[in-house]
Scaffold this active site. Structure first.
Site, PDB file in Angstrom:
ATOM      1  CG  ASP A 118      -9.395   3.892   0.479  1.00 40.42           C
ATOM      2  OD1 ASP A 118      -8.986   4.572   1.562  1.00 40.42           O
ATOM      3  OD2 ASP A 118      -8.722   3.286  -0.267  1.00 40.42           O
ATOM      4  CD  GLU A 135      -4.933   3.536  -2.491  1.00 36.67           C
ATOM      5  OE1 GLU A 135      -5.935   4.432  -2.071  1.00 36.67           O
ATOM      6  OE2 GLU A 135      -3.666   4.094  -2.829  1.00 36.67           O
ATOM      7  CE  LYS A 153      -1.390   7.127  -3.657  1.00 40.52           C
ATOM      8  NZ  LYS A 153      -2.222   6.147  -2.823  1.00 40.52           N
ATOM      9  CG  ASP A 160      -1.888   1.325   1.584  1.00 37.41           C
ATOM     10  OD1 ASP A 160      -1.631   1.936   0.495  1.00 37.41           O
ATOM     11  OD2 ASP A 160      -2.485   1.463   2.461  1.00 37.41           O
TER      12      ASP A 160
END
Length: 574
Positions: free
Chosen positions: A168, A145, A68, A6
């Site tokens: 999420d 994800e 990211k 992850d």
């Protein structure tokens, strides 16, 4: 050996599938979460994780986080005297996770399943794959994800039938997926999301409120060290409100103490625009599946930011039920990536599990639309692959040039749902040469989009009359690296040494002491400086027994000082 990773905005972690279950891999500090932070030490070595996170406040010019969010872009991040692309910083985090996995497993690790936000674009996915290659990993699969989270929840319930939604919310991205589980098949029905919405935005909202209430000069935002201290204080306040009703930010700025009380009501008010943005993807996913909230059997939480009370309350109100969080939301995505690794390795315990996924967004091109015999309107979006088609998927559409004798067609490729391309995300452009002296009808082309299980897009163009077929690579995207660039940067990154794992715990403690020292004032500050010097003196002896005792004592000192109510700048994140 295939591991699941992850690769998060705030934290990253790795896991493996063995003995019929997902197993998290601890890092060199014995922790499951590795902060997605990179810092360039003064000796030229690179610090990853907690040690780098401690340096965000003390060495902001040599430390990077939240990179990211810039994956797939041409942004350059400078650390000291070195420059990095976002995927290169991500590669350093992946290298650290890989080293931890090899130390834990006692064997080389060369393959990985890496998770990405469901709404990541083609460029962002390719950048993530490049990061894996730069870290020396063969990326077997890019896994969405929320799909990973669903795998973690559904792997032991393959014989039941249910419909569930994964909510999420991580540090930097938000995804929602609706899945159906039946007869061992886990089918993703719809996905939606927002790549620039997460816990980091809530922290920023708290910082903005602090500036407003304290009437601070906006020029202070240019002070990197101050902003990192204030961000850390906002993080701690955010965490405190997850456990209680009140929190306080207490920080010195230019020798003056500034204090702000923060209650749940304050947070909900300042975060109202963020909470509204959370609703839109959920509603879109429900519309695409023609499901009502009452038809869902379960709502699953993933991502560290879902620990917050206001997020849990929002989810409870939206769905009329309490969400499920049986698995740690910080860990559930990595656990699902490990399940996917087990599927890839064809583990016998997963023989009955089949998973399908969808394209989370529509993909198409920019076209002109004829509005009358002599007039056309340009800038319209023509979808070739509609969102939420089951992947892998391949679709073709026929297009014509605007005029006779046209020399080429410029295909502009977009991702999105808006009618006009200006409101969608541009992925790149393709220039197709046409045979000369041909009419509009004679120069027709078939454009085929192929979208694979990794979420990567391939464009193939065929000239209908001549039969000439070309597979074209998207050009003109500043966020893309060529294979030659990847190889060159791989060699460069190999020269950069990661800080040795066996001394990382001590380096992290010293970085933490440095951060706390800069926050203190007066006698306690001087005393901590003396204790740090004393600890460094013990390290010089290289006596393992003395060092072990000194480490325990120094750790107790740091914990004691930081637990004092006067310190409000813990760097933990949702």
């Amino acid at each position: 050996m295939i591991i699941g990773i992850d690769l998060g905005t705030t934290n990253s972690l790795a896991a493996i599938w063995r003995d019929g279950k997902a197993e998290l891999i601890p890092n060199s500090l014995g922790q499951m979460l590795t902060p997605s932070c990179v810092s360039l030490d003064e000796d030229g070595s690179v610090l990853i994780g907690q040690a780098a996170k401690e340096r965000l406040q003390t060495h902001p010019e040599r430390t990077a986080a939240v990179f990211k969010r810039f994956m797939g872009s041409d942004k350059i991040i400078t650390l000291g005297d070195k420059k990095f692309r976002p995927e290169e910083l991500s590669a350093l985090v992946l290298k650290s996770l890989r080293a931890d996995a090899e130390a834990y497993l006692g064997e080389p690790v060369t393959e990985a399943i890496i998770t990405v936000p469901a709404y990541f674009s083609d460029a962002q996915r390719k950048a993530t794959r490049n990061a894996g290659e730069l870290a020396g990993l063969r990326v077997e699969r890019l896994l969405n994800e929320p799909t990973a989270a669903a795998l973690a929840y559904g792997v032991h319930n393959t014989h039941s039938e249910s419909k569930f939604l994964v909510f999420d919310l991580g540090g930097g991205t938000f995804d929602v997926s609706i899945l159906e589980l039946f007869e061992g098949v886990m089918e993703v029905r719809a996905s939606a999301g927002d790549n620039f919405l997460g816990g980091e935005d809530i922290t920023k909202a708290i910082v903005d409120l602090f500036f407003q209430r304290q009437e601070l000069n906006t020029s202070l935002r240019n002070d990197g060290r101050l902003m990192q201290r204030l961000t850390a204080a906002a993080e701690q306040a955010k965490r405190a409100l997850s456990a209680g009703e009140k929190a306080e930010i207490d920080i010195f700025i230019n020798e003056r103490q500034h204090t702000m009380a923060l209650g749940e009501g304050d947070l909900e008010q300042v975060c109202a625009p963020i909470l509204k943005r959370l609703r839109d993807p959920v509603e879109r996913a429900l519309r695409d599946t023609n499901l009502r909230t009452s038809e869902l059997d379960q709502v699953v939480l993933a991502g560290g930011a879902t620990r917050m009370g206001l997020v849990k309350r929002l989810v409870t109100l939206m769905f009329g039920r309490f969400p499920s969080c049986d698995i740690n939301p910080d860990e559930v995505v990595a656990m699902g990536a490990a399940v996917q690794a087990g599927l890839k390795m064809k583990d016998s315990a997963l023989n009955e599990v089949v998973m399908t996924d969808v394209a989370p967004y529509s993909l198409g091109i920019d076209v002109a639309v004829r509005v009358s015999q002599n007039q056309s309107s340009s800038g319209h979006f023509s979808p070739i692959i509609e969102r939420n088609c089951t992947v892998p998927v391949s679709r073709v559409k026929r297009y014509f040039p605007e005029t006779d004798n046209q020399a080429f067609i410029q295909l502009e490729i977009y991702q999105g749902e808006s009618r006009m391309v200006k409101d969608n995300i541009r992925l790149g452009e393709l220039k197709i040469s046409l045979p000369p002296n041909k009419s509009v009808d004679e120069n027709a082309i078939d454009v085929r989009f192929t979208y694979d299980v990794n979420g990567l897009l391939e464009v193939l163009v065929k000239h209908v009359e001549t039969g000439k077929t070309d597979t074209l690579v998207i050009q003109g995207n500043g966020g893309m690296m060529s294979p030659e660039q990847i190889q060159a940067r791989f060699k460069e990154l190999e020269k950069i040494k990661l800080h040795p794992r066996d001394t990382l715990e001590i380096r992290t403690m010293l970085a933490r002491a440095d951060r706390i020292y800069q926050q203190l004032r007066g006698d306690i500050r001087q005393w901590l400086g003396q204790q740090t010097t004393s600890f460094e003196g013990v390290l010089e002896t290289q006596d393992a027994r003395q060092i072990a005792q000194a480490k325990r004592r120094f750790q107790e000192i740091l914990d004691s000082i930081e637990n004092d109510n006067r310190i409000h700048t813990d760097l933990n994140d949702e």
